[in-house]
Design a protein around this motif. Sequence first.
Motif, PDB file in Angstrom:
ATOM      1  N   ILE A   1     -10.760  22.404  64.061  1.00 45.98           N
ATOM      2  CA  ILE A   1     -11.481  22.889  62.882  1.00 45.98           C
ATOM      3  C   ILE A   1     -12.838  22.196  62.808  1.00 45.98           C
ATOM      4  N   THR A   2     -13.751  22.826  62.067  1.00 40.59           N
ATOM      5  CA  THR A   2     -15.027  22.175  61.773  1.00 40.59           C
ATOM      6  C   THR A   2     -14.775  21.257  60.587  1.00 40.59           C
ATOM      7  N   PHE A   3     -14.398  20.038  60.908  1.00 38.33           N
ATOM      8  CA  PHE A   3     -13.879  19.107  59.909  1.00 38.33           C
ATOM      9  C   PHE A   3     -14.823  18.944  58.723  1.00 38.33           C
ATOM     10  N   SER A   4     -16.100  18.929  58.977  1.00 36.68           N
ATOM     11  CA  SER A   4     -17.073  18.580  57.944  1.00 36.68           C
ATOM     12  C   SER A   4     -17.187  19.606  56.831  1.00 36.68           C
ATOM     13  N   ILE A   5     -16.597  20.796  57.019  1.00 34.24           N
ATOM     14  CA  ILE A   5     -16.697  21.807  55.962  1.00 34.24           C
ATOM     15  C   ILE A   5     -15.398  21.936  55.165  1.00 34.24           C
ATOM     16  N   TYR A   6     -14.416  21.118  55.513  1.00 30.63           N
ATOM     17  CA  TYR A   6     -13.120  21.176  54.832  1.00 30.63           C
ATOM     18  C   TYR A   6     -12.990  20.070  53.796  1.00 30.63           C
ATOM     19  N   ALA A   7     -12.510  20.443  52.616  1.00 28.60           N
ATOM     20  CA  ALA A   7     -12.032  19.440  51.673  1.00 28.60           C
ATOM     21  C   ALA A   7     -10.718  18.888  52.212  1.00 28.60           C
ATOM     22  N   MET A   8     -10.495  17.609  52.003  1.00 28.91           N
ATOM     23  CA  MET A   8      -9.314  16.953  52.543  1.00 28.91           C
ATOM     24  C   MET A   8      -8.538  16.268  51.432  1.00 28.91           C
ATOM     25  N   ALA A   9      -7.257  16.081  51.676  1.00 35.96           N
ATOM     26  CA  ALA A   9      -6.432  15.417  50.669  1.00 35.96           C
ATOM     27  C   ALA A   9      -5.241  14.732  51.326  1.00 35.96           C
ATOM     28  N   TRP A  10      -4.752  13.732  50.640  1.00 34.15           N
ATOM     29  CA  TRP A  10      -3.494  13.072  50.994  1.00 34.15           C
ATOM     30  C   TRP A  10      -2.446  13.452  49.947  1.00 34.15           C
ATOM     31  N   TYR A  11      -1.285  13.825  50.411  1.00 36.99           N
ATOM     32  CA  TYR A  11      -0.122  14.078  49.568  1.00 36.99           C
ATOM     33  C   TYR A  11       1.002  13.148  50.034  1.00 36.99           C
ATOM     34  N   ARG A  12       1.997  13.007  49.180  1.00 30.55           N
ATOM     35  CA  ARG A  12       3.182  12.258  49.589  1.00 30.55           C
ATOM     36  C   ARG A  12       4.426  12.911  48.994  1.00 30.55           C
ATOM     37  N   GLN A  13       5.535  12.679  49.692  1.00 31.75           N
ATOM     38  CA  GLN A  13       6.809  13.207  49.235  1.00 31.75           C
ATOM     39  C   GLN A  13       7.886  12.162  49.447  1.00 31.75           C
ATOM     40  N   ALA A  14       8.464  11.722  48.343  1.00 26.69           N
ATOM     41  CA  ALA A  14       9.570  10.771  48.395  1.00 26.69           C
ATOM     42  C   ALA A  14      10.882  11.545  48.440  1.00 26.69           C
ATOM     43  N   PRO A  15      11.936  10.926  48.939  1.00 25.14           N
ATOM     44  CA  PRO A  15      13.226  11.614  49.014  1.00 25.14           C
ATOM     45  C   PRO A  15      13.666  12.153  47.657  1.00 25.14           C
ATOM     46  N   GLY A  16      14.032  13.429  47.627  1.00 26.59           N
ATOM     47  CA  GLY A  16      14.513  14.036  46.401  1.00 26.59           C
ATOM     48  C   GLY A  16      13.440  14.395  45.398  1.00 26.59           C
TER      49      GLY A  16
ATOM     50  N   THR B   1      -7.844   3.935  48.336  1.00 26.60           N
ATOM     51  CA  THR B   1      -9.193   4.457  48.525  1.00 26.60           C
ATOM     52  C   THR B   1      -9.181   5.483  49.655  1.00 26.60           C
ATOM     53  N   VAL B   2      -9.655   6.679  49.348  1.00 23.35           N
ATOM     54  CA  VAL B   2      -9.760   7.730  50.358  1.00 23.35           C
ATOM     55  C   VAL B   2     -11.202   7.777  50.860  1.00 23.35           C
ATOM     56  N   SER B   3     -11.339   8.001  52.158  1.00 26.10           N
ATOM     57  CA  SER B   3     -12.666   8.104  52.762  1.00 26.10           C
ATOM     58  C   SER B   3     -12.586   9.022  53.973  1.00 26.10           C
ATOM     59  N   ARG B   4     -13.720   9.368  54.514  1.00 25.89           N
ATOM     60  CA  ARG B   4     -13.738  10.230  55.696  1.00 25.89           C
ATOM     61  C   ARG B   4     -14.944   9.897  56.544  1.00 25.89           C
ATOM     62  N   ASP B   5     -14.797  10.174  57.827  1.00 26.00           N
ATOM     63  CA  ASP B   5     -15.876  10.035  58.790  1.00 26.00           C
ATOM     64  C   ASP B   5     -16.015  11.382  59.481  1.00 26.00           C
TER      65      ASP B   5
ATOM     66  N   SER C   1     -14.235  13.256  62.697  1.00 26.01           N
ATOM     67  CA  SER C   1     -13.230  14.237  62.240  1.00 26.01           C
ATOM     68  C   SER C   1     -11.961  13.550  61.760  1.00 26.01           C
ATOM     69  N   THR C   2     -12.139  12.509  60.987  1.00 24.04           N
ATOM     70  CA  THR C   2     -11.006  11.698  60.550  1.00 24.04           C
ATOM     71  C   THR C   2     -11.138  11.334  59.069  1.00 24.04           C
ATOM     72  N   MET C   3      -9.999  11.396  58.390  1.00 24.08           N
ATOM     73  CA  MET C   3      -9.897  10.951  56.998  1.00 24.08           C
ATOM     74  C   MET C   3      -9.005   9.718  56.960  1.00 24.08           C
ATOM     75  N   TYR C   4      -9.264   8.861  56.003  1.00 27.66           N
ATOM     76  CA  TYR C   4      -8.519   7.620  55.881  1.00 27.66           C
ATOM     77  C   TYR C   4      -7.958   7.460  54.471  1.00 27.66           C
ATOM     78  N   LEU C   5      -6.900   6.662  54.385  1.00 31.31           N
ATOM     79  CA  LEU C   5      -6.384   6.249  53.094  1.00 31.31           C
ATOM     80  C   LEU C   5      -6.072   4.756  53.186  1.00 31.31           C
ATOM     81  N   GLN C   6      -6.895   3.967  52.530  1.00 38.97           N
ATOM     82  CA  GLN C   6      -6.650   2.532  52.458  1.00 38.97           C
ATOM     83  C   GLN C   6      -5.739   2.279  51.265  1.00 38.97           C
ATOM     84  N   MET C   7      -4.586   1.696  51.532  1.00 38.99           N
ATOM     85  CA  MET C   7      -3.587   1.468  50.490  1.00 38.99           C
ATOM     86  C   MET C   7      -3.374  -0.035  50.332  1.00 38.99           C
TER      87      MET C   7
END
Length: 117
Positions: free
Chosen positions: A26-41, A68-72, A76-82
Amino acid sequence: VQLVESGGGLVQAGGSLRLSCAASGITFSIYAMAWYRQAPGKQRELVASITSSGGDTNYADSVKGRFTVSRDNAKSTMYLQMNSLKPEDTAVYYCKATKSDLGLVYWGQGTQVTVSS
Protein backbone atom coordinates in the motif's frame (compact mmCIF):
# COMPACT_ATOMS: atom_id res chain seq x y z
CA VAL A 1 -1.20 -6.03 1.10
CA GLN A 2 0.51 -6.98 4.33
CA LEU A 3 0.51 -5.42 7.76
CA VAL A 4 2.94 -7.19 10.05
CA GLU A 5 2.98 -6.44 13.77
CA SER A 6 5.99 -7.20 15.93
CA GLY A 7 7.40 -6.34 19.33
CA GLY A 8 4.91 -8.09 21.54
CA GLY A 9 5.92 -10.29 24.43
CA LEU A 10 5.79 -10.88 28.15
CA VAL A 11 6.62 -7.99 30.46
CA GLN A 12 6.15 -7.24 34.14
CA ALA A 13 3.73 -4.58 35.31
CA GLY A 14 5.35 -1.18 35.09
CA GLY A 15 7.50 -2.20 32.16
CA SER A 16 7.57 -1.02 28.56
CA LEU A 17 7.21 -2.45 25.09
CA ARG A 18 7.39 -0.96 21.63
CA LEU A 19 5.17 -2.43 18.96
CA SER A 20 5.80 -1.99 15.25
CA CYS A 21 3.48 -2.39 12.28
CA ALA A 22 5.28 -2.70 8.97
CA ALA A 23 3.14 -2.19 5.87
CA SER A 24 3.72 -3.40 2.33
CA GLY A 25 1.61 -3.35 -0.79
CA ILE A 26 0.00 0.00 0.00
CA THR A 27 0.97 3.64 -0.30
CA PHE A 28 1.44 3.88 3.43
CA SER A 29 1.61 7.66 3.60
CA ILE A 30 -1.99 8.13 2.48
CA TYR A 31 -3.52 5.74 5.01
CA ALA A 32 -4.78 6.60 8.45
CA MET A 33 -3.46 4.03 10.89
CA ALA A 34 -4.62 2.68 14.21
CA TRP A 35 -3.83 0.19 16.94
CA TYR A 36 -6.59 -1.99 18.34
CA ARG A 37 -6.47 -4.67 21.00
CA GLN A 38 -8.59 -7.63 21.97
CA ALA A 39 -8.43 -9.35 25.33
CA PRO A 40 -9.85 -12.84 25.85
CA GLY A 41 -13.63 -12.75 26.03
CA LYS A 42 -13.79 -9.07 25.14
CA GLN A 43 -14.53 -7.07 22.04
CA ARG A 44 -11.78 -5.53 19.99
CA GLU A 45 -11.21 -1.94 21.09
CA LEU A 46 -9.45 1.07 19.66
CA VAL A 47 -6.24 1.92 21.48
CA ALA A 48 -4.75 4.74 19.43
CA SER A 49 -5.00 6.27 15.99
CA ILE A 50 -2.86 8.55 13.85
CA THR A 51 -3.62 10.49 10.70
CA SER A 52 -1.82 9.85 7.44
CA SER A 53 0.59 12.73 7.99
CA GLY A 54 1.08 11.92 11.65
CA GLY A 55 -0.16 15.35 12.57
CA ASP A 56 -3.04 14.20 14.74
CA THR A 57 -3.33 11.37 17.23
CA ASN A 58 -6.07 10.06 19.47
CA TYR A 59 -6.01 7.64 22.40
CA ALA A 60 -8.40 5.58 24.43
CA ASP A 61 -8.82 7.03 27.91
CA SER A 62 -7.36 3.88 29.41
CA VAL A 63 -3.96 4.43 27.76
CA LYS A 64 -3.65 8.22 27.69
CA GLY A 65 -0.38 9.38 29.17
CA ARG A 66 1.12 5.89 28.95
CA PHE A 67 1.05 4.99 25.25
CA THR A 68 2.35 6.97 22.29
CA VAL A 69 1.52 6.25 18.66
CA SER A 70 3.83 7.42 15.90
CA ARG A 71 4.66 6.64 12.30
CA ASP A 72 7.54 6.84 9.88
CA ASN A 73 6.13 7.19 6.38
CA ALA A 74 9.56 6.76 4.82
CA LYS A 75 9.75 3.30 6.42
CA SER A 76 6.04 2.47 5.98
CA THR A 77 5.90 1.66 9.66
CA MET A 78 3.71 2.64 12.61
CA TYR A 79 4.77 2.31 16.21
CA LEU A 80 3.15 2.06 19.61
CA GLN A 81 5.34 2.90 22.57
CA MET A 82 3.74 1.41 25.67
CA ASN A 83 4.99 2.51 29.07
CA SER A 84 3.81 1.82 32.62
CA LEU A 85 2.12 -1.34 31.43
CA LYS A 86 -0.64 -2.84 33.53
CA PRO A 87 -2.02 -6.39 33.63
CA GLU A 88 -5.22 -5.06 32.05
CA ASP A 89 -3.20 -4.13 28.96
CA THR A 90 -2.82 -7.84 28.23
CA ALA A 91 -4.33 -8.51 24.80
CA VAL A 92 -3.59 -9.24 21.19
CA TYR A 93 -2.67 -5.96 19.54
CA TYR A 94 -3.64 -5.37 15.91
CA CYS A 95 -2.79 -2.63 13.48
CA LYS A 96 -5.29 -1.30 10.98
CA ALA A 97 -4.86 0.78 7.84
CA THR A 98 -7.79 2.81 6.55
CA LYS A 99 -8.39 4.82 3.39
CA SER A 100 -11.96 5.79 4.12
CA ASP A 101 -12.70 7.70 0.91
CA LEU A 102 -11.95 4.53 -1.04
CA GLY A 103 -13.57 2.17 1.45
CA LEU A 104 -10.29 0.34 2.02
CA VAL A 105 -9.47 -1.31 5.35
CA TYR A 106 -6.61 -3.70 6.09
CA TRP A 107 -5.72 -5.53 9.30
CA GLY A 108 -2.58 -7.16 10.56
CA GLN A 109 -2.47 -10.61 12.13
CA GLY A 110 -1.83 -9.35 15.65
CA THR A 111 0.90 -9.61 18.25
CA GLN A 112 0.40 -10.85 21.80
CA VAL A 113 1.19 -8.57 24.72
CA THR A 114 1.11 -10.15 28.17
CA VAL A 115 1.67 -8.07 31.31
CA SER A 116 2.27 -10.01 34.51
CA SER A 117 1.47 -8.61 37.93
